[in-house]
Motif scaffolding. Structure first.
Motif, mmCIF file in Angstrom:
data_model
loop_
_atom_site.group_PDB
_atom_site.id
_atom_site.type_symbol
_atom_site.label_atom_id
_atom_site.label_comp_id
_atom_site.label_asym_id
_atom_site.label_seq_id
_atom_site.Cartn_x
_atom_site.Cartn_y
_atom_site.Cartn_z
ATOM 1 N N MET A 411 0.803 -1.224 0.000
ATOM 2 C CA MET A 411 0.000 0.000 0.000
ATOM 3 C C MET A 411 0.844 1.285 0.000
ATOM 4 O O MET A 411 0.401 2.324 0.479
ATOM 5 N N GLY A 412 2.075 1.175 -0.493
ATOM 6 C CA GLY A 412 2.946 2.355 -0.524
ATOM 7 C C GLY A 412 3.476 2.724 0.842
ATOM 8 O O GLY A 412 4.064 3.792 1.024
ATOM 9 N N ILE A 413 3.284 1.824 1.829
ATOM 10 C CA ILE A 413 3.558 2.188 3.226
ATOM 11 C C ILE A 413 4.597 1.274 3.892
ATOM 12 O O ILE A 413 5.521 1.753 4.546
ATOM 13 N N SER A 414 4.414 -0.020 3.762
ATOM 14 C CA SER A 414 5.255 -0.967 4.521
ATOM 15 C C SER A 414 5.915 -1.990 3.597
ATOM 16 O O SER A 414 5.460 -2.205 2.471
ATOM 17 N N PHE A 418 11.100 -5.054 6.993
ATOM 18 C CA PHE A 418 11.429 -3.726 7.520
ATOM 19 C C PHE A 418 10.403 -3.335 8.588
ATOM 20 O O PHE A 418 9.574 -2.445 8.380
ATOM 21 N N PRO A 419 10.455 -4.007 9.749
ATOM 22 C CA PRO A 419 9.434 -3.774 10.781
ATOM 23 C C PRO A 419 9.482 -2.349 11.318
ATOM 24 O O PRO A 419 10.562 -1.776 11.481
ATOM 25 N N ASN A 420 8.331 -1.811 11.563
ATOM 26 C CA ASN A 420 8.183 -0.475 12.162
ATOM 27 C C ASN A 420 8.810 0.650 11.336
ATOM 28 O O ASN A 420 9.079 1.724 11.854
ATOM 29 N N LEU A 421 9.055 0.367 10.068
ATOM 30 C CA LEU A 421 9.439 1.417 9.120
ATOM 31 C C LEU A 421 8.213 1.717 8.266
ATOM 32 O O LEU A 421 7.619 0.789 7.695
ATOM 33 N N PHE A 422 7.842 2.958 8.185
ATOM 34 C CA PHE A 422 6.650 3.335 7.419
ATOM 35 C C PHE A 422 6.996 4.451 6.452
ATOM 36 O O PHE A 422 7.536 5.487 6.855
ATOM 37 N N MET A 423 6.648 4.217 5.198
ATOM 38 C CA MET A 423 6.884 5.244 4.180
ATOM 39 C C MET A 423 5.600 6.049 4.018
ATOM 40 O O MET A 423 4.513 5.469 3.891
ATOM 41 N N ILE A 424 5.733 7.361 4.020
ATOM 42 C CA ILE A 424 4.569 8.193 3.703
ATOM 43 C C ILE A 424 4.545 8.324 2.186
ATOM 44 O O ILE A 424 5.446 8.897 1.590
ATOM 45 N N SER A 425 3.517 7.743 1.587
ATOM 46 C CA SER A 425 3.409 7.767 0.127
ATOM 47 C C SER A 425 4.708 7.326 -0.540
ATOM 48 O O SER A 425 5.272 8.031 -1.373
ATOM 49 N N GLU A 473 2.155 -7.818 0.409
ATOM 50 C CA GLU A 473 2.903 -6.990 -0.537
ATOM 51 C C GLU A 473 2.718 -7.496 -1.965
ATOM 52 O O GLU A 473 2.468 -6.721 -2.895
ATOM 53 N N THR A 474 2.799 -8.805 -2.122
ATOM 54 C CA THR A 474 2.643 -9.380 -3.463
ATOM 55 C C THR A 474 1.270 -9.040 -4.034
ATOM 56 O O THR A 474 1.137 -8.683 -5.203
ATOM 57 N N ALA A 475 0.244 -9.144 -3.202
ATOM 58 C CA ALA A 475 -1.117 -8.855 -3.674
ATOM 59 C C ALA A 475 -1.230 -7.385 -4.075
ATOM 60 O O ALA A 475 -1.881 -7.040 -5.066
ATOM 61 N N TRP A 476 -0.578 -6.518 -3.299
ATOM 62 C CA TRP A 476 -0.645 -5.086 -3.622
ATOM 63 C C TRP A 476 0.064 -4.797 -4.957
ATOM 64 O O TRP A 476 -0.433 -4.032 -5.791
ATOM 65 N N ILE A 477 1.214 -5.422 -5.169
ATOM 66 C CA ILE A 477 1.947 -5.213 -6.428
ATOM 67 C C ILE A 477 1.085 -5.665 -7.607
ATOM 68 O O ILE A 477 0.998 -5.004 -8.635
ATOM 69 N N LYS A 478 0.393 -6.792 -7.406
ATOM 70 C CA LYS A 478 -0.464 -7.316 -8.486
ATOM 71 C C LYS A 478 -1.582 -6.325 -8.785
ATOM 72 O O LYS A 478 -1.920 -6.079 -9.938
ATOM 73 N N LEU A 479 -2.160 -5.777 -7.716
ATOM 74 C CA LEU A 479 -3.255 -4.825 -7.904
ATOM 75 C C LEU A 479 -2.746 -3.590 -8.650
ATOM 76 O O LEU A 479 -3.392 -3.105 -9.583
ATOM 77 N N CYS A 480 -1.571 -3.100 -8.259
ATOM 78 C CA CYS A 480 -0.999 -1.917 -8.929
ATOM 79 C C CYS A 480 -0.756 -2.211 -10.407
ATOM 80 O O CYS A 480 -1.008 -1.374 -11.280
ATOM 81 N N ASP A 481 -0.274 -3.410 -10.665
ATOM 82 C CA ASP A 481 -0.003 -3.807 -12.043
ATOM 83 C C ASP A 481 -1.313 -3.851 -12.837
ATOM 84 O O ASP A 481 -1.415 -3.326 -13.940
ATOM 85 N N MET A 482 -2.330 -4.437 -12.218
ATOM 86 C CA MET A 482 -3.614 -4.620 -12.894
ATOM 87 C C MET A 482 -4.274 -3.269 -13.200
ATOM 88 O O MET A 482 -4.714 -3.031 -14.307
ATOM 89 N N VAL A 483 -4.325 -2.393 -12.204
ATOM 90 C CA VAL A 483 -5.049 -1.143 -12.447
ATOM 91 C C VAL A 483 -4.285 -0.201 -13.383
ATOM 92 O O VAL A 483 -4.883 0.679 -13.989
ATOM 93 N N SER A 484 -2.981 -0.410 -13.511
ATOM 94 C CA SER A 484 -2.236 0.482 -14.417
ATOM 95 C C SER A 484 -2.186 -0.073 -15.840
ATOM 96 O O SER A 484 -1.790 0.636 -16.770
ATOM 97 N N ALA A 485 -2.595 -1.344 -16.012
ATOM 98 C CA ALA A 485 -2.464 -1.985 -17.327
ATOM 99 C C ALA A 485 -3.162 -1.217 -18.453
ATOM 100 O O ALA A 485 -2.593 -1.064 -19.534
ATOM 101 N N PRO A 486 -4.384 -0.695 -18.247
ATOM 102 C CA PRO A 486 -5.041 -0.005 -19.378
ATOM 103 C C PRO A 486 -4.475 1.387 -19.676
ATOM 104 O O PRO A 486 -4.818 1.966 -20.697
ATOM 105 N N SER A 487 -3.633 1.911 -18.808
ATOM 106 C CA SER A 487 -3.215 3.311 -18.962
ATOM 107 C C SER A 487 -2.219 3.496 -20.106
ATOM 108 O O SER A 487 -1.219 2.782 -20.210
ATOM 109 N N LEU A 488 -2.490 4.500 -20.922
ATOM 110 C CA LEU A 488 -1.541 4.826 -21.993
ATOM 111 C C LEU A 488 -0.243 5.386 -21.418
ATOM 112 O O LEU A 488 0.798 5.336 -22.063
ATOM 113 N N PHE A 489 -0.302 5.896 -20.188
ATOM 114 C CA PHE A 489 0.912 6.397 -19.522
ATOM 115 C C PHE A 489 1.976 5.299 -19.459
ATOM 116 O O PHE A 489 3.166 5.584 -19.474
#
Ligand code: NA7
Length: 570
Positions: A411-414, A418-425, A473-489
């Motif tokens: 989710m862009g966070i953990s 890397f326990p107790n390390l949190f990325m903001i965005s 994490e793996t599930a999140w990466i898959k979701l990111c991949d899936m939702v970006s697939a149609p983008s021309l970007f």
């Protein structure tokens, strides 16, 4: 190694994300410190002081949403905040909540190492070593500058600046200036300095599309309307995709008549804002090549109307799809009607080398320059992390964790390991208006930590170890991949997919599912009692107080009661 201080939480970065995280930790009485390598607050806005630096999100939604009184009373004089406005706004928030006492500037994070036995982080900085239980990194998406490796650059005797670290007090009046790069930053610089410099040579590699920003002073009528509707406005932002203050279209450009299409594009052009032009007009500009070409054609027609010189016009007219981070400007194209402004097409005549006095291009033309401004962008998103030494469990580094496919996160966070390390965005967080995104990120992080600490107290457990599961994490990466697939970007090389840095492997860097979907994901993650974190779910006893914070609840979208009298936002 002498440990100078021990903290509950160290926050790195004094941009929107870091300041909000600090506010949250201070509010609950944590022993917290915020560090930043800059000399003051602002994050990205501290460094990007180049001429014309401004946000391209309208000011009324380029701020924190949680302080209603401040929203209504803090002044924002123009529709777009300029660098000094954003800087002043963050300083004002720091003052308002007495946060300065917890902040330490000119202090660069250099390393961070997780100590498994102690369950804490040893944080190495340019000003000593600290220890903290929670490490929160708000490093920014656009903070690692891209200085291209151009032959002879060190021989150049003139002034040389990167927009991402632009010093105060540079005077360009009557100088011969070259700008390398014509992206978001380059267009802002060029538009601003063209009237004051002696000559301006714009070195453009791939040409982009730009539309008017629609900037101007904020009228009292508009301000009153925003104030009366702020609740609804934020409601809409948080239930939208990109959170820019307008409702994204659900109508295909292909489904309407040519007249209607032109009318819609013209309206967006007149109102201004690049993201509005791409996402408010029609639903498929960024996903369907035919719809995309319709928008591109409209902008090309405008360029042809504005730029008088046929040669400059040819160089400024893009042909590739309109599928990079959309640009907007305050009069970019018309600057090229000035006799002192010229454009060099680097695809036709690439830069050969720098000399002591300027730049030579491949056809032998030498451009004499007093100043060269590199508007060449950033090693974006993961670049801010790649330059650091962060070691998690078993000495594993972030770089090792991200090899070979590019950055990973839950989710862009953990990240697992890397326990107790949190990325903001951090990498794989939403591509959208930054302030609401970092608010969500911080709301989730702090809620997770505070809940875990409560559970620990209730259960008499000694340690809180918040570490994402591999499968989450793996599930999140898959979701990111899936939702970006149609983008021309994804098919057009740019920083958004890591395709702007030589040698960097392009990869998915963002969650393109939008703010609303991100909130749904965060809410589901919290509702599952943080099942995406190792051991955590097991610890939450049925009696535990467990509430999803208001900010993470996905409400129903209520459209603003009315638009301003003339039916326009401004
Ligand atoms: P961008 O959007 O990455 O633009 C960088 C520009 O620099 C772009 O025109 C590049 O050309 C150009 N560039 C990069 N390297 C070179 C070399 N080696 N030679 C010539 N030209 C080069 O960065 P910005 O700072 O403008 O904007 C970043 C984000 O900040 C923006 O999207 C907003 O979100 C705010 P290219 O197009 O790659 O051919």
């Amino acid at each position: 190694m002498a440990i100078s201080q021990e903290y509950d939480a160290i926050v790195v970065g004094a941009g929107f994300g870091g300041v909000y995280a600090l506010y949250q930790f201070v509010k609950v009485g944590y022993h917290v410190k915020l560090i930043d390598m800059a000399g003051g607050p602002g994050g990205t806005w501290w460094w990007n002081r180049y001429p014309g630096a401004q946000s391209d999100t309208e000011a009324y939604v380029y701020r924190f949403s949680w302080d209603k009184d401040d929203l209504e009373h803090y002044n924002w004089p123009e529709h777009y905040s300029k660098q000094p406005h954003v800087q002043a706004y963050l300083e004002h928030i720091i003052d308002r909540f007495g946060l300065a006492q917890y902040m330490q500037f000119n202090t660069e994070l250099q390393s961070a190492e997780y100590d498994e036995a102690q369950n804490n982080w040893t944080v190495g900085t340019s000003k000593g070593t600290f220890r903290t239980k929670y490490l929160i990194t708000g490093l920014g998406l656009l903070s690692s500058q891209n200085w291209p490796n151009i032959s002879g650059v060190d021989l150049y005797q003139g002034e040389k600046y990167h927009t991402g670290a632009y010093p105060a007090g540079v005077d360009l009046t009557n100088k011969r200036v070259g700008v390398i790069g014509c992206g978001s930053t380059g267009t802002q610089v060029i538009t601003t300095i063209a009237p004051v410099v002696k000559s301006l040579t714009c070195f453009q590699r791939r040409v982009q599309y730009s539309v008017p920003a629609g900037d101007g002073p904020v009228s009292k009528e508009y301000r009153d309307w925003v104030n009366e509707n702020y609740g609804d406005i934020w409601d809409q932002v948080k239930n939208s995709a990109i959170g820019m203050g307008f409702k994204e279209s659900t109508v295909s450009a292909l489904s309407v008549t040519e007249e209607e299409r032109e009318r819609t594009f013209q309206e967006a052009w007149d109102r201004g804002n690049g993201l509005r032009f791409m996402f408010w007009t029609f639903s498929d500009i960024s996903t369907d090549l035919e719809a995309n070409e319709m928008a591109a054609k409209f902008i090309r027609k405008k360029i042809a109307e504005i730029v008088e010189d046929p040669e400059k016009r040819r160089k400024l007219t893009p042909v590739e799809p309109y599928a990079r981070r959309p640009l907007c400007d305050t009069g970019y194209y018309k600057q090229f009607n000035r006799p002192n402004v010229d454009i060099v097409d680097l695809k036709e005549t690439p830069i050969k080398e720098f000399t002591a006095t300027g730049i030579t291009v491949s056809d032998g033309t030498h451009h004499e320059l007093d100043v060269v401004i590199f508007a060449t962008g950033f090693d974006a998103v993961d670049g801010s992390y790649m330059r650091l030494k962060i070691k998690g469990r078993d000495g594993k580094t972030v770089q090792e964790h991200w090899k070979p496919d590019g950055p990973k996160s839950y989710m862009g966070i953990s990240m697992p390991g890397f326990p107790n390390l949190f990325m903001i965005s951090g990498p794989l967080s939403p591509f959208a208006n930054i302030p609401p995104v970092v608010e969500l990120s911080v709301d989730f992080i702090t809620h997770l930590i505070f809940t875990a600490e409560n559970v620990k107290r209730e259960n008499g457990r000694k340690e809180v170890v918040l570490e994402a599961k591999e499968e989450a994490e793996t599930a999140w990466i898959k979701l990111c991949d899936m939702v970006s697939a149609p983008s021309l970007f994804r098919r057009t090389n740019s920083w958004m997919f890591g395709a702007n840095i030589p040698g960097k492997k392009p990869s998915v860097l963002f969650f393109l599912g939008g703010i609303k979907m991100y909130r749904e994901q965060l809410q589901a993650a919290a509702q599952s009692k943080f099942d995406g974190y190792k051991d955590f779910g097991l610890d939450v006893s049925p009696e535990s107080k467990f509430e999803i914070p208001e900010a993470l609840k996905v409400g129903e979208y209520k459209p603003p009661r009315q638009e301003i009298a003339d039916g326009k936002w401004h």
